[in-house]
Design an enzyme around this catalytic site. Structure first.
Site, PDB file in Angstrom:
ATOM      1  N   GLU A  87       0.891  -1.198   0.030  1.00 53.58           N
ATOM      2  CA  GLU A  87       0.063  -0.028  -0.003  1.00 53.58           C
ATOM      3  C   GLU A  87       0.825   1.414  -0.110  1.00 53.58           C
ATOM      4  O   GLU A  87       0.474   2.247  -0.471  1.00 53.58           O
ATOM      5  CB  GLU A  87      -0.879  -0.036   1.221  1.00 53.58           C
ATOM      6  CG  GLU A  87      -2.029  -1.170   1.319  1.00 53.58           C
ATOM      7  CD  GLU A  87      -2.817  -0.990   0.128  1.00 53.58           C
ATOM      8  OE1 GLU A  87      -3.333   0.137  -0.197  1.00 53.58           O
ATOM      9  OE2 GLU A  87      -3.232  -1.781  -0.374  1.00 53.58           O
ATOM     10  N   SER A 464     -48.993 -28.600  40.309  1.00 52.76           N
ATOM     11  CA  SER A 464     -48.912 -28.536  41.705  1.00 52.76           C
ATOM     12  C   SER A 464     -47.597 -27.791  42.286  1.00 52.76           C
ATOM     13  O   SER A 464     -47.325 -27.393  43.359  1.00 52.76           O
ATOM     14  CB  SER A 464     -48.533 -29.966  42.280  1.00 52.76           C
ATOM     15  OG  SER A 464     -49.685 -30.744  42.380  1.00 52.76           O
TER      16      SER A 464
END
Length: 792
Positions: A87, A464
């Site tokens: 780059e 229950s």
């Protein structure tokens, strides 16, 4: 000649002055439009929101961009060299723009008419990435140059490079080199090979088309260019170049490095963060620390999944997922390619049957290759007929499998076990009872298959599991644990409907007068209804409201004593936490704190509790629920509670809990606690109308198998036990502290009255202890064992 040279020199000076004047004019024209580059000194890179366990394990990650900012010092020098070689080879020499690069690009452009070479430096790319658009105009380029020059005066070269390597988009939503290393290779940057570094360094030019996942061929060509530039600039040797060039393109997509699976809870934390910070939660780099403990969450995951698979196994084998061939068999490569395309649902893996012997089969398993299943791994698989019927036990492998079938298997010990995706589902949620912090939560068998979070979204009939709340109201309305209530059939005529209501015990056995403690521990239905009648429906509804249940949706009828109201597992465990913590209602929470990217705490949970029942009431209910685990003695008769399996498995005296099963066994529950943890397990089908069914004895299996109806004690309790084995391992057994306003009195276990002889100790709120004396001397004579109540 000198004259012409002088003129040429002056003309050159003139051109330079004209150029400088043009640059000055351009700068004056655009300077008001240039952003303030000083913001780069305090730049905050967009980073995703991450959700962690309390002990720092990553649970999930949310956000469009994958980014993990790291310093230049943490980046391998070769990775930096790869980017610079490709780059901006003169990055450390130029002042932000590269005149040589610009001249070279201009000459190429003037000579060919094509823009073959870029001239942007890394500093210019930083300027563009942070401040400018990507439009290709002269004015944008001018701004980019001036910004680059400004940036170079403000930041060091390393600071500029660090911004660039953390900001740059590199494909597949990865931004920055650390995110790219994870996305493409599942590695940290310091674990990358030279070939992998070169691959990543080649991405900035066109990350969407040059990445090794979308286009391996073009990515390899770009990698070769990067490696060539590194060789030219002397950053790598010829042998390193050759080795890297020969490396295969082995990239594949990797998600975030999830180290703890808790997707249902992660989504709850995600929604909480969104409610606080809105869409910015996805970009601020928030760290959301949940309340779960990693070891407890793993235990909860395994407990629920194993419990659901165990239910599925005993109800029979439903057959293969698919049949791939019936004639000519596929090749091994075809099978493996097919398996690679199939999903896995931990702990289940897809497999294909390639051969069947008399007492075994050969399989190809995804990611594992060829494996042989022995008879012990297959013999459970009698045919599924319905939820309540199973076929005959198989005698040979051919009764179960055929070649070409795609099936599911799961690990078992050193081998594999035939399995299947369960149709049953469930949830497990656990809390710290003192604060309400959720320590483990699982909302279903698999989040990928179904994201419905049953722990907080599935309101199911309580069965229950409701009874301790009904009994709590009764204890505040004239009853004690020693009160005798008639356990006898009820036949209630309803003139309005012209029919009788005949609630039954399960099993359908009645013991006559029975103490309240035993009635709750053995889950006597008709006793629960009689307590409700004497207490009154309004008082019982108020008590349910005190515990946090939504009474507005509960019909005010006697059926509520048997659990007809609905609640989510999270609501249920919250209610039981009140008994565990001495009477305080807690508000469950899953987020302990939220930090920003710099570690500053933005949110800290502040648990709030409210006393809703007395400490005495909570203690007495806990005593009765402890008897549901350990049983007791009544009138010389030894009896077991409905949760007896928990006592046998955990061997702790400080646990208490209650089974729950609804009508026709559509829902199975177990809620229970020790001083340090309270947890609820629920099992049921997502189809509300589908009962859990029954299982017959499988002669191929041993004596230790669950048969008969599916109830709270058989379907949900084993899940609770497996979780609690891990959750309580670091908490020594703790004796319960008796509140000051309680007294202990020796009573006759058969009548509940005071005795001077042999009897059992019972707790009473001071002033409620029995005054009358009953029989004595029979409490230690065990006349037999009662039927173990499984259903309710």
């Amino acid at each position: 000649m000198l004259k012409w040279l002088t003129r040429l020199f002056l003309f050159g000076v003139f051109l330079i002055l004209c150029g400088l004047t043009a640059i000055f004019v351009l700068y004056q024209q655009v300077k008001t439009e240039l952003p303030d580059v000083s913001t780069l000194k305090d730049v905050r890179l967009e980073t995703p929101m991450r959700v962690f366990s309390q002990d720092g394990e990553l649970i999930s990650q949310y956000g469009e961009q994958r980014r993990t900012p790291i310093s230049v010092a943490e980046m391998p020098p070769l990775l930096i060299d790869a980017f610079l070689a490709t780059e901006d080879a003169r990055f450390y020499e130029h002042p932000g723009i590269d005149p040589i690069g610009i001249s070279r690009a201009a000459i190429v452009w003037l000579s060919t008419g094509e823009k073959r070479q870029g001239a942007s430096t890394i500093t210019q790319q930083v300027a563009r990435n942070f401040f400018l658009s990507r439009e290709k105009t002269v004015i944008r380029k001018v701004k980019e140059i001036f910004l680059a020059l400004h940036i170079e005066t403000l930041l060091t070269k390393d600071e500029i490079l660090e911004l660039y390597l953390n900001k740059i988009p590199l494909g597949h939503r990865s931004h920055g080199v650390a995110a790219a290393a994870q996305v493409y290779y599942g590695k940290n940057v310091n674990e990358l090979s030279l070939a992998e570094m070169a691959m990543i360094a080649g991405l900035p030019q066109a990350p969407s088309v040059l990445n090794p996942i979308s286009n391996p061929r073009r990515a390899a060509e770009r990698r070769a260019i990067v490696l060539g530039r590194m060789l030219e600039t002397g950053k790598i040797s010829r042998s390193e170049y050759d080795d890297a060039m020969a490396s295969p393109v082995a990239a594949r997509y990797h998600g975030a490095e999830i180290t703890l699976s808790a997707p249902y809870l992660a989504e709850m934390a995600h929604q909480f963060a969104l409610s606080m910070f809105g869409a910015e939660a996805y970009t601020q780099g928030l760290s959301v620390y949940t309340t779960v403990q990693a070891d407890e969450q793993r235990a909860a995951n395994a407990a629920l999944i194993n419990g659901l698979l165990a239910y599925d196994l005993r109800h029979g084998y439903r057959g293969p997922e698919a049949t791939l061939w019936q004639g000519s068999p596929w090749s091994a490569d075809q099978i493996l390619q097919h398996l690679d395309e199939q999903p896995s649902y931990w702990p289940l893996e897809p497999a294909v049957v390639t051969a069947v012997a008399e007492r075994g089969a050969t399989l190809l398993i995804k990611g594992k290759g060829e494996v042989r299943l022995d008879w012990d791994s297959l013999k459970w698989a009698r045919r599924y007929i319905s939820d309540s019927r199973q076929g005959n036990a198989p005698r040979q492998a051919g009764d179960i499998l055929k070649t070409g079938e795609q099936i599911w298997v799961r690990p078992q010990g050193e081998g594999w076990l035939l399995a299947q995706l369960p149709e049953i589902n469930g949830a497990l949620v656990a809390l710290e009872p003192a604060s309400g912090a959720v320590t483990a939560l699982v909302g279903g068998f698999n989040f990928t298959l179904n994201k419905f979070n049953r722990s907080e979204q599935a309101a199911r009939q309580m069965g229950s599991n409701i009874k301790p709340f009904v009994y709590s109201a009764a204890l505040d309305n004239g009853f004690t644990l020693a009160s005798m209530v008639n356990d006898a059939p009820i036949n209630h005529w309803d003139a309005g409907s012209g029919s009788s209501w005949r609630p039954r015990n399960s099993p359908n056995v009645y013991d006559g007068p029975i103490r309240v403690r035993e009635a709750l521990a053995r889950s006597k239905n008709v006793v629960s209804i009689r307590l409700l009648r004497d207490t009154g429906i309004p008082a019982t509804m108020q008590r349910l409201n005190d515990f946090g249940f939504n009474t507005a949706s509960i019909p005010a009828t006697e059926s509520l004593a048997l659990g007809s109201p609905s609640a989510t597992p999270l609501e249920m465990v919250t209610g039981y936490a009140t008994f565990a913590n001495g009477g305080h209602k807690i508000t469950p929470f899953v987020v302990e704190r939220i930090e920003d990217a710099q570690g500053q705490v933005l949110y800290q949970a502040q648990p709030v509790t409210q006393q809703v029942i007395s400490a005495e009431n909570a203690f007495l209910i806990t005593e009765a629920l402890n008897s549901a685990i350990w049983g007791g003695v009544s009138d010389g008769r030894r009896w077991n509670g409905t949760g007896w399996r928990a006592g046998r498995a955990l061997e702790r005296k400080d646990i208490a809990g209650k089974t729950g099963t609804t009508n026709d066994s559509r829902d199975a529950w177990f809620s229970g606690y020790a001083p340090a943890r309270v947890a609820t397990a629920w099992v049921g089908f997502d189809d509300f109308g589908r009962p859990l069914g029954r299982t017959a004895h499988n002669p191929n299996l041993g004596a230790d198998q669950v048969t008969g109806g599916e109830f709270g004690g058989s379907a949900a309790l084993p899940i609770w036990i497996d979780y609690m084995k891990v959750a309580l391992k670091d908490y020594p057994e703790q004796p319960r502290r008796m509140p000051e306003n309680l007294v202990t009195v020796t009573i006759d276990s058969g009548s509940g009255l005071r005795t001077d002889g042999q009897g059992v100790a019972e707790y009473f709120v001071q002033g409620t202890e029995p005054r009358r004396y009953g029989r004595a001397g029979n409490s230690q004579q065990f006349g037999g064992t009662s039927i173990t109540d499984e259903l309710f």
